[in-house]
Design a protein around this motif. Structure first.
Motif, short mmCIF file in Angstrom:
data_model
loop_
_atom_site.label_atom_id
_atom_site.label_comp_id
_atom_site.label_asym_id
_atom_site.label_seq_id
_atom_site.Cartn_x
_atom_site.Cartn_y
_atom_site.Cartn_z
N LEU A 1 -8.98 -0.31 -7.78
CA LEU A 1 -7.73 -1.05 -7.59
C LEU A 1 -7.83 -1.85 -6.29
O LEU A 1 -8.54 -1.45 -5.37
N ALA A 2 -7.13 -2.97 -6.25
CA ALA A 2 -7.01 -3.73 -5.00
C ALA A 2 -5.54 -4.00 -4.74
O ALA A 2 -4.75 -4.16 -5.67
N ILE A 3 -5.19 -4.06 -3.46
CA ILE A 3 -3.80 -4.30 -3.06
C ILE A 3 -3.77 -5.39 -2.01
O ILE A 3 -4.52 -5.35 -1.03
N GLN B 1 -0.38 -5.02 -6.22
CA GLN B 1 -1.66 -4.44 -6.63
C GLN B 1 -2.14 -5.06 -7.94
O GLN B 1 -1.36 -5.63 -8.70
N LEU C 1 -9.20 4.70 0.90
CA LEU C 1 -8.68 3.37 1.20
C LEU C 1 -9.66 2.62 2.09
O LEU C 1 -10.09 3.14 3.12
N VAL D 1 0.84 -1.20 0.00
CA VAL D 1 0.00 0.00 0.00
C VAL D 1 0.87 1.25 0.00
O VAL D 1 0.62 2.21 -0.73
N VAL E 1 -8.02 9.77 -3.07
CA VAL E 1 -8.31 8.34 -3.01
C VAL E 1 -8.91 8.00 -1.65
O VAL E 1 -8.63 8.65 -0.65
N PHE F 1 -14.41 -1.07 -6.82
CA PHE F 1 -13.09 -0.51 -6.56
C PHE F 1 -12.29 -0.33 -7.85
O PHE F 1 -12.36 -1.14 -8.77
N THR G 1 -11.47 4.54 -5.37
CA THR G 1 -11.37 3.76 -4.14
C THR G 1 -10.44 2.56 -4.35
O THR G 1 -10.45 1.92 -5.40
N TRP G 2 -9.64 2.30 -3.33
CA TRP G 2 -8.74 1.14 -3.33
C TRP G 2 -9.18 0.18 -2.24
O TRP G 2 -9.44 0.58 -1.11
N PRO H 1 -9.25 -5.84 -8.83
CA PRO H 1 -9.88 -6.24 -7.56
C PRO H 1 -10.37 -7.68 -7.55
O PRO H 1 -10.28 -8.36 -6.52
#
Length: 232
Positions: free
Chosen positions: A202-204, A209, A130, A53, A128, A200, A161-162, A212
């Protein structure tokens, strides 16, 4: 067996907790449950998600831009300490806000806390939002109810949004569905909100990353089907 009964009882009380399902599945599948439990605990403690992140924030968010973090924020707090983002906004219940703000006292140029109900104000003009997953499946995740409200506010404001999917949060579909169904049945108004992964940008996770659906579905535990029955 006593171990299986104990796991089922824990899950009945904390159905929204992805890591609990993850640990229980590993313990029940192991020939040496004690060693499996120790190994799972070590994996949780050495979770690389905060580092991922922090890398993503340094690459994508300039130091002065606003980053909004909502509950739970255990992983995000670790990431933000080293990411050098200086404009932070936390959205949470008041007692959690005090804790988060104390953690960053003196290390952020701009720091603000917003209680539940002020999500629109929190995300206004931010770069952003989180959100940490409580648990994730192949197409949806469970998040804190305050995070659910913040996601709706971010959608209205056009803020990306992540999703943060730490170690132990990505579950096989049947375990995730059990977690979702039990949480909704036992506490329909309180413990978690269900959000689709396509919400979302992006996802991490601990491996980095990505999309999602790919990150949220990166399962690392055994099937755990024996956990699906409730404890008697």
């Amino acid at each position: 067996n006593a171990l299986l009964t104990a796991c089922r009882r824990l899950l009945s009380s904390h159905a929204e907790c992805g890591p609990l399902w993850w640990v229980a599945a590993q313990v029940m599948a192991a020939s040496d449950p004690h060693e499996a439990a120790r190994h799972a605990a070590a994996e949780l403690c050495s979770d690389q998600t905060p580092a991922r992140v922090a890398e993503a924030l340094r690459a994508s968010v300039a130091g002065g831009e606003g980053v909004v973090v909502t509950t739970p924020f255990e992983l995000c707090l670790q990431a933000l300490v080293s990411s050098r983002v200086y404009s932070l906004r936390f959205v949470a219940q008041p007692w959690l806000l005090r804790r988060a703000i104390r953690a960053f006292d003196g290390s952020a140029s701009e720091l603000a806390g917003y209680p539940s109900g002020e999500e629109d104000e929190a995300v206004a003009g931010a770069s952003v939002l989180l959100v940490e997953a409580l648990a994730s499946g192949p197409s949806a995740c469970l998040v804190d109810p305050v995070a659910g409200e913040a996601l709706e506010a971010a959608a209205r404001a056009g803020v990306p949004t992540w999703l943060i999917v730490g170690t132990g949060r990505a579950l096989p579909v049947w375990l995730f569905e059990a977690a979702r169904e039990r949480t909704e049945a036992d506490d329909p108004d309180g413990r978690a909100a269900v959000v689709t992964l396509d919400t979302f940008a992006l996802a991490i996770g601990p491996e980095g990353q990505g999309d999602p659906v790919a990150v949220g579905g990166a399962v690392t535990c055994p099937p755990g089907r024996e956990l699906l029955r409730r404890a008697i």
